[in-house]
Scaffold this active site. Structure first.
Site, PDB file in Angstrom:
ATOM      1  N   HIS A  34     -13.339   5.834 -34.012  1.00  0.00           N
ATOM      2  CA  HIS A  34     -12.226   5.664 -33.080  1.00  0.00           C
ATOM      3  C   HIS A  34     -11.587   7.030 -32.858  1.00  0.00           C
ATOM      4  CE1 HIS A  34      -9.853   6.005 -36.703  1.00  0.00           C
ATOM      5  NE2 HIS A  34     -10.507   4.974 -37.227  1.00  0.00           N
ATOM      6  N   GLY A  36      -9.089   8.430 -34.057  1.00  0.00           N
ATOM      7  CA  GLY A  36      -8.694   9.137 -35.285  1.00  0.00           C
ATOM      8  C   GLY A  36      -9.845   9.999 -35.800  1.00  0.00           C
ATOM      9  N   HIS A  37     -11.057   9.421 -35.823  1.00  0.00           N
ATOM     10  CA  HIS A  37     -12.229  10.198 -36.270  1.00  0.00           C
ATOM     11  C   HIS A  37     -12.494  11.368 -35.315  1.00  0.00           C
ATOM     12  CE1 HIS A  37     -13.455   6.142 -38.018  1.00  0.00           C
ATOM     13  NE2 HIS A  37     -13.472   6.939 -39.066  1.00  0.00           N
ATOM     14  N   ASP A 150      -5.491   7.892 -44.801  1.00  0.00           N
ATOM     15  CA  ASP A 150      -5.969   7.645 -46.168  1.00  0.00           C
ATOM     16  C   ASP A 150      -5.427   8.750 -47.077  1.00  0.00           C
ATOM     17  OD1 ASP A 150      -7.632   5.297 -45.618  1.00  0.00           O
ATOM     18  OD2 ASP A 150      -8.771   6.683 -44.390  1.00  0.00           O
ATOM     19  N   SER A 185      -7.791   2.522 -37.048  1.00  0.00           N
ATOM     20  CA  SER A 185      -8.639   2.232 -38.201  1.00  0.00           C
ATOM     21  C   SER A 185      -9.835   1.445 -37.709  1.00  0.00           C
ATOM     22  CB  SER A 185      -7.840   1.389 -39.207  1.00  0.00           C
ATOM     23  OG  SER A 185      -8.714   0.735 -40.095  1.00  0.00           O
TER      24      SER A 185
HETATM   25  O1  PAF Z   1     -12.713   7.545 -45.311  1.00  0.00           O
HETATM   26  C1  PAF Z   1     -13.887   7.149 -45.235  1.00  0.00           C
HETATM   27  O2  PAF Z   1     -14.384   6.778 -44.186  1.00  0.00           O
HETATM   28  C2  PAF Z   1     -14.735   7.108 -46.505  1.00  0.00           C
HETATM   29  O3  PAF Z   1     -13.981   6.749 -47.608  1.00  0.00           O
HETATM   30  C3  PAF Z   1     -15.507   8.417 -46.762  1.00  0.00           C
HETATM   31  C4  PAF Z   1     -14.566   9.581 -47.022  1.00  0.00           C
HETATM   32  C5  PAF Z   1     -16.399   8.731 -45.578  1.00  0.00           C
HETATM   33  C6  PAF Z   1     -16.401   8.262 -48.004  1.00  0.00           C
HETATM   34  O4  PAF Z   1     -17.324   7.240 -47.837  1.00  0.00           O
END
Ligand code: PAF
Length: 282
Positions: A34, A36-37, A150, A185
């Site tokens: 999404h 955010g990524h 997170d 998320s």
């Molecule tokens: O935040 C996430 O998507 C996961 O916890 C991560 C850091 C990719 C580890 O699997």
């Protein structure tokens, strides 16, 4: 964008770039991407010559089999989004590639990992630590990008980097929110339209808590005030609301070190569990 499915392939590709002196930025994800990524990918592009994103739904960090099997998988859409954002390399291993056999090594964290998320999802951070450590060894990035949503995970990864002497600069990127404040998320995909709308209460509650805390400094009164906001909601069940210090993620008794204080929350809506946080001074 080059897609590498094996450790050997991604290592060879990166070797080439490294020998040309290019800096490598890394964005680890579990897919279902999404905005955010994509912000993390953009931050990497701004700061590094080459950006690698990994998509790997890591089984060792799920303490609930249903949660793992329900985790959304949208690889085609994800690749498209990464390509459009300008990601250079997508590392897309399968479980066998990442874990040759049943994992025989465990990484455990004292302290932070037992608080908040760690106490509601036992073993979760050990799994995160293991996979992030493996990914760091494979990619060997100069910088790695994680979202503030997170927050506890960020500090777990920071402990990993500090204690295992990784030479990686960690970057925390602010949470991206929907128009009603709901933190972006991958789990939001599983909310109905109504639930998504109502979930705006999470950010609203954090904002109210933050304001009250800055005005009154009365931690217990603020906790009560925020809890009461959820008592009236039919759909949203408050799992925890805590005011912590990022030194140890334990509920704090004092606001002495204001820039380290965070308001952290976890809420259940139907089968979906959402987390969010605000730093006291943001
Ligand atoms: O935040 C996430 O998507 C996961 O916890 C991560 C850091 C990719 C580890 O699997």
């Amino acid at each position: 964008m080059k897609i590498c499915k094996t450790v050997k392939e991604v290592r060879n590709t990166l070797q080439n770039s490294r020998s040309k002196g290019q800096s490598i930025g890394f964005v680890p994800t579990m897919g279902a991407l999404h905005q955010g990524h994509l912000k993390l990918v953009e931050a990497s592009k701004e700061n590094c010559d080459l950006t690698v994103t990994s998509i790997f739904v890591n089984p060792t960090q799920f303490n609930n089999a249903d949660d793992l099997s329900n985790y959304p998988k949208t690889i085609d859409e994800d690749s498209e989004k990464l390509m459009t954002t300008g990601c250079d390399i997508l590392f897309l291993p399968d479980v066998k590639e990442m874990y040759l056999s049943k994992p025989q090594l465990r990484i455990g964290f004292d302290g932070i990992a037992e608080q908040l998320e760690g106490s509601f999802r036992p073993g979760h951070f050990d799994g995160v630590g293991l996979v992030v450590s493996k990914l760091f060894n494979i990619i060997q990035p100069d910088q790695a990008f994680f979202g503030q949503k997170d927050l506890q995970q960020f500090f777990i990864v920071k402990a990993l980097v500090d204690h295992l002497n990784y030479s990686i600069q960690l970057r925390m990127v602010p949470t991206v929110r929907e128009s009603n404040g709901l933190a972006m998320s991958s789990r939001n995909m599983r909310l109905s339209e109504k639930e998504r709308k109502e979930a705006g209460l999470i950010y609203k509650a954090l904002g109210i808590g933050q304001k009250s805390l800055l005005n009154s400094s009365d931690i217990q009164a603020v906790k009560k005030e925020v809890k009461e906001l959820f008592d009236t909601s039919e759909r949203l069940g408050l799992e925890y609301f805590e005011i912590i210090s990022t030194d140890d993620f334990k509920p704090t008794e004092s606001l002495f070190n204001k820039e380290k204080i965070a308001l952290c929350i976890a809420v259940n809506i139907g089968q979906v569990r959402l987390i969010d946080n605000l730093m006291l001074i943001s």
